[in-house]
Write a protein that holds these residues in place. Structure first.
Motif, mmCIF file in Angstrom:
data_model
loop_
_atom_site.group_PDB
_atom_site.id
_atom_site.type_symbol
_atom_site.label_atom_id
_atom_site.label_comp_id
_atom_site.label_asym_id
_atom_site.label_seq_id
_atom_site.Cartn_x
_atom_site.Cartn_y
_atom_site.Cartn_z
ATOM 1 N N ARG A 1 -2.523 7.694 -2.251
ATOM 2 C CA ARG A 1 -2.494 8.028 -3.593
ATOM 3 C C ARG A 1 -2.634 9.565 -3.932
ATOM 4 O O ARG A 1 -2.570 9.827 -4.968
ATOM 5 C CB ARG A 1 -3.480 7.340 -4.340
ATOM 6 C CG ARG A 1 -3.505 5.888 -4.415
ATOM 7 C CD ARG A 1 -2.215 5.149 -5.123
ATOM 8 N NE ARG A 1 -1.941 3.866 -4.910
ATOM 9 C CZ ARG A 1 -2.350 3.131 -5.922
ATOM 10 N NH1 ARG A 1 -2.981 3.486 -6.919
ATOM 11 N NH2 ARG A 1 -2.113 1.814 -5.742
ATOM 12 N N ARG B 1 5.744 -4.894 7.554
ATOM 13 C CA ARG B 1 5.509 -3.755 6.573
ATOM 14 C C ARG B 1 4.046 -3.714 6.382
ATOM 15 O O ARG B 1 3.371 -2.569 6.707
ATOM 16 C CB ARG B 1 5.757 -4.221 5.230
ATOM 17 C CG ARG B 1 5.571 -3.074 4.145
ATOM 18 C CD ARG B 1 5.959 -3.354 2.734
ATOM 19 N NE ARG B 1 5.865 -2.111 1.845
ATOM 20 C CZ ARG B 1 6.625 -1.953 0.732
ATOM 21 N NH1 ARG B 1 7.349 -3.027 0.365
ATOM 22 N NH2 ARG B 1 6.396 -1.019 -0.186
ATOM 23 N N TYR C 1 1.006 -1.193 -0.133
ATOM 24 C CA TYR C 1 0.164 0.019 -0.114
ATOM 25 C C TYR C 1 0.836 1.229 0.062
ATOM 26 O O TYR C 1 1.725 1.410 0.585
ATOM 27 C CB TYR C 1 -0.954 0.174 1.297
ATOM 28 C CG TYR C 1 -1.807 1.155 1.366
ATOM 29 C CD1 TYR C 1 -3.043 1.436 0.488
ATOM 30 C CD2 TYR C 1 -1.638 2.269 2.207
ATOM 31 C CE1 TYR C 1 -3.910 2.465 0.478
ATOM 32 C CE2 TYR C 1 -2.304 3.438 2.406
ATOM 33 C CZ TYR C 1 -3.310 3.433 1.369
ATOM 34 O OH TYR C 1 -4.240 4.494 1.164
ATOM 35 N N GLU C 2 0.389 2.254 -0.750
ATOM 36 C CA GLU C 2 0.854 3.652 -0.740
ATOM 37 C C GLU C 2 -0.399 4.583 -0.863
ATOM 38 O O GLU C 2 -1.151 4.423 -1.813
ATOM 39 C CB GLU C 2 1.975 3.764 -1.975
ATOM 40 C CG GLU C 2 3.380 2.958 -1.826
ATOM 41 C CD GLU C 2 4.186 3.599 -0.743
ATOM 42 O OE1 GLU C 2 4.169 4.652 -0.176
ATOM 43 O OE2 GLU C 2 4.934 2.671 -0.279
ATOM 44 N N THR D 1 -1.832 4.743 7.997
ATOM 45 C CA THR D 1 -2.895 5.058 7.435
ATOM 46 C C THR D 1 -3.965 5.731 8.522
ATOM 47 O O THR D 1 -4.545 6.733 8.497
ATOM 48 C CB THR D 1 -3.744 3.702 6.803
ATOM 49 O OG1 THR D 1 -2.876 3.278 5.895
ATOM 50 C CG2 THR D 1 -5.180 4.237 6.243
ATOM 51 N N GLU E 1 2.070 -0.096 7.413
ATOM 52 C CA GLU E 1 0.965 0.274 6.733
ATOM 53 C C GLU E 1 -0.371 0.876 7.391
ATOM 54 O O GLU E 1 -1.047 2.015 7.330
ATOM 55 C CB GLU E 1 0.687 -0.727 5.613
ATOM 56 C CG GLU E 1 1.488 -0.976 4.635
ATOM 57 C CD GLU E 1 1.217 -1.830 3.697
ATOM 58 O OE1 GLU E 1 1.934 -2.307 2.568
ATOM 59 O OE2 GLU E 1 0.327 -3.003 4.037
#
Length: 450
Positions: A46, A126, A43-44, A134, A130
């Protein structure tokens, strides 16, 4: 992605369904980052939060809700690694390994050991990062809301599918909110389970869907037509020739080559999710054992399966996403309860899986999930924008932020933390705005206004 098998459909069935053979597909030289990883892409966010639109004058945040896929994880089992290692050992005893093949075995063993240590199917380092990041960005995006939640002692409801990685994701996310503001901690409910809402593909509401997956002949024939192409066979050979000498490779059947190459690809695809467990946290380097072009092809095959089994699918059917109605209804019901004054919640946080995010995206008509396929125009990258890495990467999420001014309520949607317009036909409060009146959304989605 299932392991590829020999052709399933008879000639008579293929003729009956008239599935058009696919032309050789030319893949772009430079696909966007993450595409070849499919739904295993980490996930990144956007969008840069500094570029978010401001709410119209006088509107203040009063509620937020989300649905999030669990974070990056280990593979769900050791099948791919076991297959590859068994083949490497067989080749080694026959003097059939290339230099790269000799290097690959230790990499696979180390990755397998790391995944076993994490727990197959469980969140990796990781993945935990994430979810925490978030949640932290959510709190930073809506500081006034969480201050109000703490002041008014509103509740934060946390619900998951009940599966281990979703429960852990929920707890990490909620814990990050409490860490940022300790006054929230007593307001955050214990993570509860709602299988019907967040694991609907396996619940009672998914019965027709499960029958479709198990028995639909058009689906089976379409997926076989896509996977059993000369391009798949040549790509499999291209992957394996880096690891095995020609004489040994010649002893493998075409189907065995495809299965082995797919297993290599699957290890490549899961490796970024396990980055924190790699030596020095620098990654596993599996991209050195499969070319980008070859990985792109297997990524396409994985995306095709997800597209037809979970996403927009066939243009004349909604079987893959109709069951997501229960989740979309819950989004509306939570906001409507807030407006009616019957809810004491300040936030509703849900944690689930790709099998729920992907159909919800199709049901809502989110970007990339608006176009189904036909038997005469099947899914390809050239003809359809759907990409697993964009639609439902690990940690993907859909969020609604709700704002109030007097008796008016506005909703702003974020999809993977990018401000996103609601589906075509929904009118924002002004041209170019990402804010929508709740009454307008109810009209647009065919709901009865309370």
């Amino acid at each position: 992605m299932r392991h590829l098998t020999p052709a399933l459909a008879t000639a008579g069935l293929a003729a009956l369904l008239a599935v058009t053979a696919l032309p050789a597909q030319a893949l772009p030289e430079h696909l966007s980052d993450g595409t070849s990883y499919g739904t295993k892409a980490p996930y990144e966010p956007r969008q840069n939060p500094r570029t978010y639109q401001q709410a119209p004058a006088g509107f203040v945040p009063v509620f937020t809700e989300n649905v999030s896929r669990h974070g990056s994880r280990a593979a769900t089992d050791s099948e791919d690694g076991d297959l590859v290692l068994a083949l490497l050992e067989k080749a080694e005893s026959a003097n059939g390994l290339t230099a790269k093949g000799g290097e690959f075995g230790p990499k696979v063993r180390a990755l397998q050991a790391a995944m076993s240590g994490v727990g197959y199917g469980d969140l990796s380092g990781r993945g935990k990062q994430e979810l925490k990041a978030t949640a932290t960005r959510l709190a930073q995006r809506l500081p006034g809301l969480f201050t109000t939640i703490a002041k008014k002692k509103e509740k934060i409801d946390v619900v998951s599918s009940g599966q281990g990685r979703a429960v852990e994701s929920a707890n990490i996310y909620a814990g990050a909110l409490a860490e940022k503001d300790p006054d929230l901690e007593p307001l955050i409910g214990t993570t509860r389970t709602d299988v019907d809402l967040l694991y609907f593909h396996k619940a009672a509401g998914g019965k027709a869907y499960r029958d479709y997956i198990a028995n639909d002949q058009r689906l089976a024939t379409t997926l076989e037509t896509i996977s059993d192409q000369p391009k798949t066979h040549s790509t499999a050979h291209s992957v394996l020739k880096k690891l095995f000498r020609p004489a040994f490779l010649a002893t493998l059947s075409t189907d065995d080559q495809v299965a082995a190459a797919q297993a290599v690809y699957n290890l490549y695809a899961i490796a970024p999710a396990m980055r924190e467990e790699s030596p020095g946290g620098k990654g596993w380097g599996l991209e050195n054992f499969i070319s980008k072009r070859d990985a792109d092809w297997f990524g396409y095959l994985s995306d095709a399966e997800d597209f037809y089994e979970k996403g927009p699918g066939f243009a004349d059917s909604d079987i893959t996403y109709k069951m997501a109605d229960i989740l979309l209804d819950d989004f509306f019901e939570q906001v409507e309860a807030k407006r009616a004054g019957t809810s004491d919640l300040g936030a509703e946080l849900r944690f689930t899986h790709a099998e729920e995010i992907i159909p919800l995206a199709a049901l809502m008509g989110l970007p990339g999930s608006t176009q189904g396929a036909t038997t005469s125009k099947p899914y390809t990258y050239a003809t359809n924008p759907w990409r697993g890495a964009s639609v439902a990467p690990l940690g993907s999420n859909i969020q609604w932020d709700v704002y109030r001014k007097g008796n008016s309520y506005l909703v702003r949607m974020l999809y993977n933390e990018k401000e996103t317009a609601f589906r075509q036909g929904c009118r924002p409060v002004s041209k170019g705005s990402k804010f929508y009146d709740l009454n307008e959304l109810e009209r647009c989605f065919g709901r009865t206004t309370n």
